[in-house]
Design a protein around this motif. Structure first.
Motif, short mmCIF file in Angstrom:
data_model
loop_
_atom_site.label_atom_id
_atom_site.label_comp_id
_atom_site.label_asym_id
_atom_site.label_seq_id
_atom_site.Cartn_x
_atom_site.Cartn_y
_atom_site.Cartn_z
N GLN A 250 7.85 -4.59 -6.52
CA GLN A 250 7.34 -5.15 -5.27
C GLN A 250 8.09 -6.44 -4.93
O GLN A 250 8.56 -6.64 -3.80
CB GLN A 250 5.85 -5.45 -5.39
CG GLN A 250 4.94 -4.23 -5.54
CD GLN A 250 3.51 -4.65 -5.88
OE1 GLN A 250 3.24 -5.78 -6.25
NE2 GLN A 250 2.59 -3.71 -5.75
N MET A 360 5.58 1.27 -0.74
CA MET A 360 6.60 0.31 -1.18
C MET A 360 7.45 -0.15 0.00
O MET A 360 7.96 -1.28 0.00
CB MET A 360 7.47 0.92 -2.28
CG MET A 360 8.36 -0.08 -3.01
SD MET A 360 7.45 -1.43 -3.84
CE MET A 360 6.65 -0.52 -5.17
N PHE A 363 6.45 -3.47 1.47
CA PHE A 363 7.02 -4.64 0.82
C PHE A 363 8.45 -4.86 1.29
O PHE A 363 8.87 -5.99 1.56
CB PHE A 363 6.96 -4.49 -0.69
CG PHE A 363 5.57 -4.45 -1.25
CD1 PHE A 363 4.94 -5.61 -1.65
CD2 PHE A 363 4.88 -3.25 -1.34
CE1 PHE A 363 3.64 -5.58 -2.15
CE2 PHE A 363 3.58 -3.22 -1.84
CZ PHE A 363 2.96 -4.39 -2.24
#
Length: 405
Positions: A250, A360, A363
């Motif tokens: 992350q 994801m 992020f």
């Protein structure tokens, strides 16, 4: 928040294979027989043998020397071992069909858990490991209970193999007796989110413990693992290993040193789900057991978790205002523990709809300057303001109906 040692209980193979679901006596005990490994796990108030996992899927434990007490020194780098490609095991028929959109979410509540596990499992099986150098430092008085954390890192890496990952990760393992030593290691590594009080606040320890993660300015991962005092925490430690490794992914993909504009329930919920699906990727029952240990805290106060309560929890800062400390809204109004179970349930819903990569990507989107709301709509095709009440109702219904599949 959650990264080896000898408290791994292995019975002789000659004892014969235990039947899955039959009683066992010591939580965390492992028995090998006929090419399979069976683990004694807690189910409710009982201890039972898990479904067998092929030992060929488990890489041989790396030999990791413990530093001498008189002169602590870093453990040598551990070069990742080649592991066979993961393969699925037989899974039970799910209770319901997984949802595929926000529109059919409420009518497919019974398929949410299975659908999230299946997508995560398939991505681990098809993914490739991006593990770089893993450097493990063990306190001179610390005896870790997991001798092969590399397996958890390997599976988490496969789950997000489409994303940048730290090529150098240092893990600092310590118990209460090694707090001063751990503080020295942590200070020398000095990740961007370094806290001078973290180590001292993490000890003394009781029962299963956790960890913390950061990334340095050069992109190297730093993971602190507080060693449990209870050897029965073996499985907990393994999923924490994966959880913490996902935090490094992350952070690397945000790449700005701050996760302040990402809701804490997404930060922790994504890492928690990833850790559980990584360790249970080849057994839906294992994933469900790990997941239900976390979600079980809702059982005593079900009436509290109404759609309105959950919607307000997800939006204590309704407009995600660009202030200096947006996560302070959650810290000031809610117990931080909510970020894990509620975040995991949000994560399961989003994985069903768009898969693990879309989460994801939120992020990664922050790196290009997108707000959380803009990124959410880009990735999931619906505005956050429209999606939030749908998600809140689905989670409330799951809790009220006791859906565990």
């Amino acid at each position: 928040m959650a990264l080896f040692g000898t408290a791994l209980f292995i019975s002789a193979a000659s004892a014969g294979a235990p039947a899955s679901g039959s009683p066992c006596t010591k939580n965390g005990q492992i028995m090998k027989s006929g090419g399979f490994a069976y683990t004694c796990t807690k189910s409710g108030k009982k201890l039972i043998w898990s479904k067998g996992v092929k030992t060929s899927l488990l890489p041989k434990s790396a030999s990791i020397p413990t530093p001498a007490p008189a002169a602590p020194s870093p453990t040598p780098n551990v070069t990742p071992q080649a592991t066979p490609s993961p393969s699925p095991s037989a899974v039970p028929t799910p209770a319901g069909t997984p949802p595929t959109s926000f529109e059919d979410l409420d009518s497919h509540l019974n398929g949410i858990i299975y659908g999230a596990w299946l997508k995560g499992s398939n991505q681990i099986i098809s993914g490739t490991s991006e593990l770089g150098n893993i450097n493990i430092l063990i306190g001179p008085n610390t005896k870790p209970i997991d001798t092969n954390p590399q397996l958890a890192f390997e599976l988490a890496s496969r789950l997000y193999s489409h994303f940048n990952q730290s090529k150098n990760v240092t893990i600092v393992e310590y118990g209460a007796a090694d707090a001063a030593w751990a503080e020295q290691q942590y200070a020398s590594l000095h990740p961007r989110n370094y806290s001078p009080t973290y180590v001292q606040n993490s000890v003394p320890l009781n029962g299963c413990s956790g960890g913390a993660t950061g990334v340095t300015d050069s992109g190297s991962g730093v993971i602190l693992i507080v060693e449990p005092t209870d050897s029965s925490c073996f499985t907990f430690v393994q999923r924490v290993d994966a959880h913490e490794f996902v935090h490094t992914i992350q952070d690397v993909n945000i790449n700005n040193g701050s996760t302040g504009n990402v809701p804490p329930w997404l930060l922790e919920g994504n890492a928690e789900w990833s850790g559980e699906v990584a360790w249970g990727y080849n057994s839906f029952s294992t994933y469900k057991e790990l997941r239900d240990q976390l979600i079980g805290q809702f059982n005593d106060d079900k009436p509290l978790y109404t759609p309105d309560w959950i919607s307000k929890y997800l939006n204590p800062n309704p407009d995600f205002l660009p202030i200096n400390d947006p996560q302070g809204y959650w810290r000031n109004n809610y117990d931080p523990v909510y970020a894990y179970p509620i975040g995991l349930m949000v994560n399961e819903i989003l994985v069903n709809i768009k898969g693990p990569d879309a989460i994801m990507n939120v992020f990664l989107d922050e790196q290009s300057g997108l707000t959380f709301q803009a990124s959410f709509e880009k990735e999931f095709g619906l505005s956050w303001s429209d999606a939030c009440p749908i998600i809140a109702k689905a989670i409330s219904d799951e809790i009220q109906q006791g859906i565990t599949q």
